[in-house]
Design an enzyme around this catalytic site. Structure first.
Site, PDB file in Angstrom:
ATOM      1  N   CYS A  71       0.840  -1.197   0.000  1.00  0.00           N
ATOM      2  CA  CYS A  71       0.000   0.000   0.000  1.00  0.00           C
ATOM      3  C   CYS A  71       0.881   1.256   0.000  1.00  0.00           C
ATOM      4  CB  CYS A  71      -0.909  -0.035   1.237  1.00  0.00           C
ATOM      5  SG  CYS A  71      -2.157   1.246   1.266  1.00  0.00           S
TER       6      CYS A  71
ATOM      7  N   CYS B 157       7.601   4.023   5.627  1.00  0.00           N
ATOM      8  CA  CYS B 157       6.694   3.796   4.495  1.00  0.00           C
ATOM      9  C   CYS B 157       7.466   3.307   3.278  1.00  0.00           C
ATOM     10  CB  CYS B 157       5.945   5.077   4.157  1.00  0.00           C
ATOM     11  SG  CYS B 157       7.014   6.399   3.593  1.00  0.00           S
TER      12      CYS B 157
HETATM   13  S1  SF4 Z   1       0.448   4.698   5.609  1.00  0.00           S
HETATM   14 FE1  SF4 Z   1       0.959   3.358   3.917  1.00  0.00          FE
HETATM   15  S2  SF4 Z   1      -0.202   1.474   4.380  1.00  0.00           S
HETATM   16 FE2  SF4 Z   1      -1.134   3.098   5.574  1.00  0.00          FE
HETATM   17  S3  SF4 Z   1      -2.803   3.863   4.284  1.00  0.00           S
HETATM   18 FE3  SF4 Z   1      -0.997   5.176   3.946  1.00  0.00          FE
HETATM   19  S4  SF4 Z   1      -0.026   4.339   2.142  1.00  0.00           S
HETATM   20 FE4  SF4 Z   1      -1.425   2.741   2.935  1.00  0.00          FE
END
Ligand code: SF4
Length: 234
Positions: free
Chosen positions: A114, A225
């Protein structure tokens, strides 16, 4: 202090330098890098406290310096509102966001993927489109377990210099700067957050570790991240 020849012990400097010396050092690092890279030096602004302080430092060095913000569909409404206010004040900040289709609740099933799609991808795009040779970040080495081995100037991706001008600042000094220099911060800090990210992956904690509220309950807890750990020139 030359950018490339800096071999000082950074951990020692965290304790040894006072607030004013750190501010001067950070501005000097940005100034030296700007002299070398000019318009291909660009500041990455995540809208967190560290980023807004670095942006303010850069603006004091040279108001022509460019910057970019990466946002996602999962940022809290307060952060989105704050982003619009910041961009209204600094229109030279380009906003990058991915609208790619992803599985529902990917942040639970595969947060690495993600983040890769929603954060790392747009950073790569920004670096490419803005013709960046040197990007400036708000990384600090006292921020958490994953941030202890960075340098003030690095070349993790060939041909792409990364400048971390507040690497040796403590959390308290970031707040000290924001208070003394009137830097506006995301109102979510007043709720008790110490590190801000996307809503599903960011919690308020009383943990000692500044980034402990990030990705709680996953293998990424307190981690990254990927913007600072993945290759950005692929
Ligand atoms: S922090 Fe990373 S895993 Fe969480 S919603 Fe945002 S992009 Fe997705």
């Amino acid at each position: 202090m030359s950018l490339r020849e800096n071999k000082e012990d950074l951990k020692e400097l965290v304790e040894k330098l006072n607030f004013k010396e750190k501010v001067e050092r950070s501005k000097e690092l940005i100034m030296q890098a700007y002299k070398i890279y000019g318009d291909s030096l660009v500041v990455a602004n995540s809208l967190g406290k560290d980023s807004v302080v670095v942006w303010d430092l850069a603006m004091r060095v040279e108001p022509k310096i460019r910057g970019f913000i990466v946002t996602t569909r999962f940022k809290p409404p307060e952060t989105i509102k704050f982003m619009h206010e910041v961009v209204a004040h600094y229109p030279q900040l380009e906003v990058y966001k991915s609208d790619i289709q992803i599985p529902e609740r990917l942040y639970e099933t595969n947060p690495d993927r993600c983040c890769d799609l929603l954060k790392v991808g747009p950073v790569k795009q920004a670096l490419l489109e803005l013709g960046v040779k040197c990007w400036v970040t708000g990384l600090r080495c006292t921020e958490g377990r994953t941030r202890t081995d960075y340098q003030e100037i690095e070349e993790r991706d060939k041909g792409l210099i990364k400048l971390n001008p507040i690497l040796i600042w403590k959390e308290r000094e970031v707040w000290q700067y924001a208070a003394l220099y009137g830097v506006k911060v995301n109102p979510l800090y007043a709720e008790g957050y110490r590190s801000l990210g996307c809503a599903p992956c960011t919690k308020i904690t009383s943990d000692e570790n500044e980034r402990a509220g990030r990705w709680i309950g996953t293998s990424k807890c307190g981690g990254e991240c990927g913007i600072h750990t993945r290759p950005l020139r692929t």
